[in-house]
Scaffold this active site. Structure first.
Site, short mmCIF file in Angstrom:
data_model
loop_
_atom_site.label_atom_id
_atom_site.label_comp_id
_atom_site.label_asym_id
_atom_site.label_seq_id
_atom_site.Cartn_x
_atom_site.Cartn_y
_atom_site.Cartn_z
N TRP A 1 5.86 9.32 -25.19
CA TRP A 1 6.83 9.10 -26.28
C TRP A 1 6.92 7.64 -26.68
O TRP A 1 6.95 7.32 -27.88
CB TRP A 1 8.19 9.68 -25.91
CG TRP A 1 8.18 11.18 -26.04
CD1 TRP A 1 8.26 12.09 -25.04
CD2 TRP A 1 8.03 11.93 -27.26
NE1 TRP A 1 8.17 13.36 -25.55
CE2 TRP A 1 8.04 13.30 -26.90
CE3 TRP A 1 7.89 11.59 -28.60
CZ2 TRP A 1 7.89 14.33 -27.84
CZ3 TRP A 1 7.75 12.62 -29.54
CH2 TRP A 1 7.76 13.96 -29.16
N ASP B 1 15.16 5.16 -26.47
CA ASP B 1 15.02 6.55 -26.90
C ASP B 1 15.50 7.40 -25.72
O ASP B 1 14.81 7.53 -24.72
CB ASP B 1 13.55 6.84 -27.23
CG ASP B 1 13.29 8.32 -27.53
OD1 ASP B 1 14.22 9.14 -27.43
OD2 ASP B 1 12.12 8.65 -27.86
N LYS C 1 17.22 18.70 -26.63
CA LYS C 1 16.91 18.72 -25.20
C LYS C 1 18.18 18.96 -24.39
O LYS C 1 18.22 19.83 -23.54
CB LYS C 1 16.26 17.40 -24.77
CG LYS C 1 15.15 16.89 -25.71
CD LYS C 1 13.87 17.68 -25.62
CE LYS C 1 12.89 17.42 -26.75
NZ LYS C 1 12.42 16.06 -26.91
#
Ligand SMILES: *Cc1c(COP(=O)(O)O)cnc(C)c1O
Length: 370
Positions: free
Chosen positions: A103, A177, A201
């Site tokens: 990511w 993040d 999530k």
């Protein structure tokens, strides 16, 4: 209405608390007796405004967000934020990245379109199983900010302590993040200038993105930044410059209420969740580490509490493992294609009973093949 469901280990969109889903179902056609479902309400009407304000206040309380930070409910997910952050914060200059998995790697790549990303450190040489020590990071003197992914959903690497950039001699704001571990643990706001995360999530349905940003960072967007993505415009309009994802915000709000009700060993809210999440992670990693069949390759000091990738030493058993898991009511354990093997995502909504059921299955599967 209460039913027993299988345990769902999806990395995202992920399982939500059953209580939240049942409440949403009960309120689907008429919210609080108003005769309208939440999807059917004007975002400017008093009903939705009350939902919005409650959600924002609950999130602020749960994460102890200081008053000088604004909470924005945006759209586009974490991937859009990979562009929106540099559009707002980079001023077209140098931006530092610490790359600890798939990511943060993606974030650095996207930033190239708007700024000059510099990789200050990378865990790639270790296959993203370690995080380089902060003292070794090559920070740029003039970075507009430093970006990290505080929980790498694919590689299963988590920062258990956020870096203290001031102690490293840097004034750069820290951007995190936190898509895949938001609300699983407290956030040390003294170290963070901006945090963003998609909801799907650990919070609610896909479609809403949380952005928590220190006020002094607003108002510096590049001229090419779309108005709907300019943090100042979003903040000045209480996230209603464009129509916000109303239903996703409502569902996130129900999750916040659920979190506020959680109690564990004298703790409540996010602290209670953190305690449970530590116990869940210890149970699963502890089992994996003593087994002869399963392996997790991540340095134990940076293993994620939320996403536990593991391999079967004999990968010819992968399909049988997944089929047997499904029969036992253990769903969506297949690993990300870039890592292979399995991944158990054990977010807030996963009770310890689910992790125990997974460990029991893994033990039985291993015994049968010994
Ligand atoms: C899932 C995820 C994203 C991407 O979210 P999208 O909603 O698909 O844009 C970004 N960062 C992390 C850490 C994630 O887990």
């Amino acid at each position: 209405m209460s039913m027993c469901r299988p345990f769902n280990f999806s990395a995202g969109p992920a399982a939500m608390p059953l209580e939240v889903l049942e409440q949403a179902a009960a309120e689907m056609t008429s919210w609080h007796g108003c005769g309208m479902g939440v999807m059917e309400m004007s975002h400017r009407g008093k009903e939705f405004i009350s939902i919005y304000e409650q959600a924002e206040a609950d999130l602020r309380e749960l994460l102890a967000v200081p008053p000088e930070y604004r909470i924005l409910f945006m759209q586009g997910g974490g991937i859009a934020e990979n562009a929106i952050v540099p559009l707002n914060l980079s001023r077209g200059g140098v931006v530092d990245f610490v790359v600890t998995g798939g990511w943060s790697q993606k974030s650095a790549k996207e930033a190239q379109r708007y700024a000059t990303p510099h990789t200050a450190a990378s865990g790639q040489a270790s296959g993203f199983t370690t995080v380089p020590a902060p003292a070794s990071w090559q920070l740029s003197a003039d970075a507009a900010y430093l970006h990290i992914c505080s929980n790498e959903t694919i590689h299963g690497v988590e920062f258990h302590e956020l870096p203290d950039l001031k102690a490293l001699g840097s004034d750069a704001p820290l951007v995190i993040d936190f898509s895949s571990h938001v609300l699983s643990r407290p956030v040390d706001w003294s170290r963070v200038a901006l945090a963003f995360g998609g909801a799907q999530k650990n919070v609610g349905p896909a479609g809403v993105t949380l952005v928590i940003v220190r006020e002094d960072l607003l108002g510096h967007a590049l001229p090419i930044c779309p108005s709907a993505f300019d943090y100042k415009t979003v903040a000045d309009n209480q996230s209603m410059f464009n129509t916000p994802p109303t239903y996703a915000i409502y569902m996130a709000g129900l999750t916040f209420q659920w979190l506020k009700r959680q109690r564990e060993g004298g703790l409540q809210g996010v602290a209670a969740m953190e305690k449970r999440n530590i116990a869940k992670a210890e149970l699963l990693y502890g089992f994996i580490d003593q087994s002869g069949l399963y392996v997790n390759q991540v340095d134990p000091t940076v293993r994620s509490r939320m996403n536990v990738p593991f391999l079967l030493r004999d990968e010819r058993l992968n399909d049988a493992f997944l089929a047997g898991a499904k029969e036992r009511g253990l769903l969506q354990l297949k690993g990300h294609k870039s890592v292979g093997g399995m991944r158990a995502s054990i977010y807030n909504a996963m009770p310890i009973e689910g992790v125990q059921a997974l460990v029991d299955y893994m033990r039985d599967f291993e015994k049968e093949r010994a």
